[in-house]
Design an enzyme around this catalytic site. Structure first.
Site, short mmCIF file in Angstrom:
data_model
loop_
_atom_site.label_atom_id
_atom_site.label_comp_id
_atom_site.label_asym_id
_atom_site.label_seq_id
_atom_site.Cartn_x
_atom_site.Cartn_y
_atom_site.Cartn_z
N LEU A 89 -36.15 43.21 -11.20
CA LEU A 89 -35.02 42.34 -10.84
C LEU A 89 -34.78 42.36 -9.34
O LEU A 89 -34.29 41.41 -8.77
CB LEU A 89 -33.75 42.82 -11.55
CG LEU A 89 -33.67 42.57 -13.05
CD1 LEU A 89 -32.47 43.28 -13.63
CD2 LEU A 89 -33.59 41.08 -13.33
N GLY A 90 -35.09 43.50 -8.73
CA GLY A 90 -34.86 43.60 -7.29
C GLY A 90 -35.08 45.00 -6.81
O GLY A 90 -35.25 45.93 -7.60
N ILE A 91 -35.12 45.13 -5.49
CA ILE A 91 -35.28 46.45 -4.91
C ILE A 91 -34.09 46.68 -4.00
O ILE A 91 -33.85 45.90 -3.08
CB ILE A 91 -36.60 46.55 -4.13
CG1 ILE A 91 -37.77 46.32 -5.11
CG2 ILE A 91 -36.73 47.90 -3.45
CD1 ILE A 91 -39.11 46.29 -4.45
N GLY A 92 -33.33 47.71 -4.27
CA GLY A 92 -32.13 47.96 -3.50
C GLY A 92 -32.29 49.23 -2.68
O GLY A 92 -33.37 49.80 -2.60
N PHE B 29 -31.34 52.10 -3.28
CA PHE B 29 -31.58 53.32 -4.05
C PHE B 29 -32.85 53.27 -4.88
O PHE B 29 -33.19 54.21 -5.55
CB PHE B 29 -30.39 53.61 -4.96
CG PHE B 29 -29.14 53.89 -4.19
CD1 PHE B 29 -28.96 55.09 -3.56
CD2 PHE B 29 -28.16 52.92 -4.08
CE1 PHE B 29 -27.82 55.35 -2.84
CE2 PHE B 29 -27.01 53.17 -3.37
CZ PHE B 29 -26.84 54.38 -2.74
N GLY B 30 -33.53 52.16 -4.89
CA GLY B 30 -34.75 52.06 -5.68
C GLY B 30 -34.85 50.73 -6.38
O GLY B 30 -34.02 49.84 -6.18
N VAL C 68 -34.97 48.00 -9.51
CA VAL C 68 -34.23 47.74 -10.74
C VAL C 68 -35.06 46.82 -11.63
O VAL C 68 -35.58 45.80 -11.18
CB VAL C 68 -32.88 47.07 -10.45
CG1 VAL C 68 -32.06 46.97 -11.72
CG2 VAL C 68 -32.12 47.84 -9.39
N LYS D 165 -32.53 51.28 -13.35
CA LYS D 165 -32.69 51.55 -11.92
C LYS D 165 -33.46 52.86 -11.77
O LYS D 165 -33.12 53.86 -12.36
CB LYS D 165 -31.29 51.67 -11.28
CG LYS D 165 -31.32 51.71 -9.77
CD LYS D 165 -29.92 51.93 -9.21
CE LYS D 165 -29.05 50.71 -9.29
NZ LYS D 165 -29.16 49.84 -8.11
N ASP E 131 -20.11 51.04 -0.53
CA ASP E 131 -21.01 49.95 -0.17
C ASP E 131 -20.61 48.64 -0.85
O ASP E 131 -21.42 47.97 -1.49
CB ASP E 131 -22.46 50.32 -0.50
CG ASP E 131 -23.46 49.55 0.35
OD1 ASP E 131 -23.03 48.83 1.28
OD2 ASP E 131 -24.67 49.66 0.08
#
Ligand SMILES: *[C@@H]1O[C@H](CO)[C@@H](O)[C@H](O)[C@H]1NC(C)=O
Ligand SMILES: *[C@@H]1O[C@H](CO)[C@@H](O)[C@H](O)[C@H]1NC(C)=O
Ligand SMILES: *[C@@H]1O[C@H](CO)[C@@H](O)[C@H](O)[C@H]1NC(C)=O
Ligand SMILES: *[C@@H]1O[C@H](CO)[C@@H](O)[C@H](O)[C@H]1NC(C)=O
Ligand SMILES: *[C@@H]1O[C@H](CO)[C@@H](O)[C@H](O)[C@H]1NC(C)=O
Ligand SMILES: *[C@@H]1O[C@H](CO)[C@@H](O)[C@H](O)[C@H]1NC(C)=O
Ligand SMILES: *[C@@H]1O[C@H](CO)[C@@H](O)[C@H](O)[C@H]1NC(C)=O
Ligand SMILES: *[C@@H]1O[C@H](CO)[C@@H](O)[C@H](O)[C@H]1NC(C)=O
Ligand SMILES: *[C@@H]1O[C@H](CO)[C@@H](O)[C@H](O)[C@H]1NC(C)=O
Ligand SMILES: *[C@@H]1O[C@H](CO)[C@@H](O)[C@H](O)[C@H]1NC(C)=O
Length: 634
Positions: A349-352, A354-355, A357, A372, A469
């Site tokens: 789904l995405g990379i944030g 913290f890692g 997802v 995640k 955040d």
């Protein structure tokens, strides 16, 4: 006259000679059209796939069969039977599956991405009525998009991978009338019969272990008028597909006949499966049981056991005594692995910060989740503290917080399981041209929701939770476009040994309260400051910092502040809103944003006050101009 008779006689002969029946007890020397991974082994087995991942294989009878009599649109009866065996890479995991297929063309989906579509269709033509594909799937993977019932089923597919009819694999015993399960990927050979009665349009699919006579009761026997699906001429064959894991799909024997029952196979003359892999696997397992006792033996069989070890390692987790109390919040890794189809890129789904997802569907409950993956250092104490905190955060329940469902721990990584938010993150709607524009009332609702969720984090619990955040990209939208705060509590990861992925400062440039640079003291008012920047993002439809803009507009807070001083604050609103906004609400949101952005923490409102202002319970006090500047943070 005679010429006409001769012509018809010729046609008839040709029709017959393009034989509409065949029987293969093994495939040695048989002429089939194969592509992809498919091939005929030296033992005479038709093998649809091999130890390659993400690929397909097809095998067709080389010439098409005639399924309709010339003038009539009626589909003729047909019947086929075959013996197959599926030997999986991992004993408890299937791969995509294989099908028996009728298709107007021998050229079916061959792309590596088409494994997901069983090799019969692809992303573009899945479900399209112009495909004219009829497939019977033997499906060993539970894929949510295909609306599969489980990871071991037989289904009838028309033009796509969403089965029109499906049942768990098994058969009704003629002896006692009881239904008995079969595991398709057990490695054991099984026989299938697929028969269509053109008169009453019943299509029946029957399954049984090899050597059992055909059960009287079929597994599936729907009535389907195939006349619009099947064309005059169609190819008959098989497709196989393998995904993140592979399986060998073997066809041992196959017969087919138009307008009659397919000839019986001579089971005793079918080729044997290679090395009988199932029994081999069992032997290896026994060895592993004796492992502590017979070290020497292990050394000798390291090579043989590697397969098993690799598998074990793939699903291995970290368990410590202290975690027992959290057991109910824990997900087995294997479940998460299956849910996300092996953390496939497709599910990313995405990379944030913290890692990464991943999207997944829990195999048993079918609940959609987001998983995640967070890298963590191996310090026991820190990980323990963090897990304890995560579990307690899971107890936080609020309609504006993304619900944490549980966790799993492996060497060097934590997996956090959250409820899935179908509409993704808010920033995409605000900043991406391609996404629909959110109207003002939706934006205002989301703002109020986020304020209420943040107030709950600050005050609603016995422990103050500071998010650290808050920003549009950390607000996720559910199916009803309700905003929910994501990643709460994760900021503490940095204090508890998470391997930092980007900067060491928690938070995002443009959202960091100026006092952080001086004191490093984390208080609720830093969330309030970030909430102010978030309000501007939503109202102005742009990011907190945009380096490409001219200098006076780069920092959103400064720009709004400058406009406020000039009396043109409303001109900062998102141009995409057009005339669609409520002036008092826009005014409130922008001024509240300035209020929250006050350089002095003590001058900022609390989240409780903010919700009161937003709900118009209390009027927003008049603000005195303050000296606004990011104090070295920007
Ligand atoms: C699988 O089959 C394909 C096509 O026949 C071949 O190119 C490939 O090398 C095979 N892979 C393995 C691992 O056997
Ligand atoms: C296999 O069948 C096809 C189609 O009938 C034919 O063109 C081809 O020559 C055959 N190949 C062999 C080796 O018999
Ligand atoms: C999907 O399959 C159809 C029919 O085989 C083909 O025409 C089309 O190019 C394929 N599309 C993709 C994206 O592979
Ligand atoms: C189905 O396929 C046909 C032919 O490829 C195409 O013209 C049509 O647009 C497709 N329909 C849908 C709904 O995708
Ligand atoms: C089979 O299902 C597809 C959609 O999954 C649908 O469009 C089609 O009409 C169904 N066909 C039959 C015969 O039920
Ligand atoms: C057969 O499998 C189903 C799930 O597919 C399960 O609910 C049932 O208990 C199984 N029956 C037997 C006899 O194992
Ligand atoms: C097909 O269905 C018709 C009508 O139900 C029945 O009379 C006939 O025996 C069936 N044919 C076969 C081969 O089962
Ligand atoms: C099947 O459908 C076709 C038209 O699509 C129709 O002419 C035919 O009578 C139907 N057959 C049966 C058995 O219902
Ligand atoms: C079946 O195959 C076996 C072994 O090849 C052979 O001895 C036997 O005669 C065959 N049976 C029939 C009915 O063809
Ligand atoms: C494989 O071996 C097992 C046990 O040795 C046996 O029961 C089974 O029939 C064998 N399968 C084949 C296809 O030879």
């Amino acid at each position: 006259m005679t010429a006409k008779v001769f012509f018809w006689a010729l046609l008839l002969t040709l029709g017959l000679s393009a034989s509409d029946e065949f029987t293969y007890n093994g495939f040695n020397g048989v002429n089939l059209s194969v592509d992809g991974l498919a091939g005929i082994t030296s033992d005479g087995l038709l093998r649809l796939t091999n130890a390659t991942r993400h690929a397909t294989g097809h095998a067709f009878y080389p010439s098409p069969m005639r399924f309709k009599k010339s003038q009539v649109d009626k589909v003729l009866s047909f019947s086929t039977t075959f013996v197959f065996a599926i030997i999986p890479e991992h004993q408890m995991l299937g791969s995509s599956g294989f099908t028996f297929v009728l298709s107007p063309s021998k050229e079916l989906a061959k792309d590596s991405a088409d494994d997901y579509f069983l090799g019969i269709v692809n992303m573009t033509n899945n479900g399209n009525a112009s495909n004219h594909i009829l497939a019977v799937e033997f499906d060993t993977w539970d894929s949510p998009e295909a609306e599969d019932i489980n990871d071991n089923h037989v289904g009838i597919d028309i033009n796509g991978i969403i089965s029109n009819y499906s049942k768990p694999a098994g058969f009704t015993s003629d002896d006692d009338g009881k239904f008995q399960n079969l595991t398709l990927f057990s490695g054991e050979p099984m026989q299938a019969w697929i028969e269509y009665n053109g008169t009453n349009t019943q299509l029946s699919v029957t399954l049984a272990p090899m050597w059992k006579p055909k059960p009287k009761i079929a597994l599936l026997s729907p009535t389907i008028n195939l006349s619009s699906i099947i064309l005059d001429h169609m190819y008959v064959g098989f497709t196989g597909a393998v995904g993140i894991t592979y399986s060998y799909y073997y066809i041992l024997g196959w017969s087919f006949e138009m307008d009659a029952r397919a000839p019986e196979l001579n089971l005793s003359s079918l080729p044997l499966l290679p090395q009988n892999l199932t029994s081999l696997e069992k032997k290896r397992k026994t060895l592993l049981l004796w492992l502590p006792l017979t070290l020497l033996l292990v050394l000798l069989t390291v090579a043989g056991a590697t397969l098993v070890v690799v598998r074990k390692k793939r699903f291995s987790e970290m368990h410590d005594d202290w975690e027992l109390e959290f057991e109910s919040n824990r997900f087995p890794y294997e479940q998460l692995y299956k849910a996300t189809r092996g953390f496939k890129d497709k599910c990313l789904l995405g990379i944030g910060g913290f890692g990464s997802v991943y999207r997944g569907v829990l195999p048993a409950s079918k609940v959609e989740v987001a998983v995640k993956r967070v890298a963590v250092h191996e310090s026991k104490k820190e990980v323990k503290e963090f897990v304890a905190e995560i579990v307690s955060l899971g107890k936080l329940r609020h309609r504006n917080l993304v619900q944490l469902l549980g966790y799993c721990r492996r060497k060097g990584e934590l997996l956090l399981v959250y409820e899935y938010m179908p509409n993704g993150s808010l920033d995409k709607f605000l900043f991406y041209e391609t996404k629909q524009t959110l109207d003002w009332s939706l934006r205002f609702q989301i703002i109020k929701g986020v304020a209420s969720g943040l107030q709950y984090l600050h005050e609603g619990w016995d422990q103050v939770v500071i998010h650290r955040d808050i920003k549009a990209s950390n607000i996720l939208l559910d199916g009803d476009m309700k905003g929910k705060i994501a990643d709460f509590g994760l900021a503490k990861l940095h204090d508890h040994g998470a391997a930092p992925q980007s900067t060491n400062v928690v938070g995002t440039l443009g959202f960091l309260a100026p006092e952080l640079a001086r004191t490093c003291k984390v208080t609720t008012s830093i969330d309030v400051f970030a909430f102010g920047a978030f309000l501007f993002e939503v109202a102005c439809g742009r990011r907190a910092i945009e380096p490409n803009k001219q200098e006076s507009e780069q920092v959103l807070v400064d720009w709004v502040f400058a406009n406020w001083k000039m009396g043109t604050i409303h001109e900062t609103k998102d141009p995409r809103l057009g005339e669609d906004y409520v002036l008092e609400e826009l005014d409130l949101v922008l001024k509240l944003g300035l209020f929250c952005s006050h350089p002095l923490p003590s001058a900022r409102p609390s989240m409780r006050q903010i919700t009161q202002y937003l709900n118009r319970d209390v009027p927003l006090p008049e603000m005195l101009p303050y000296h606004c500047h990011g104090d070295g943070i920007f």
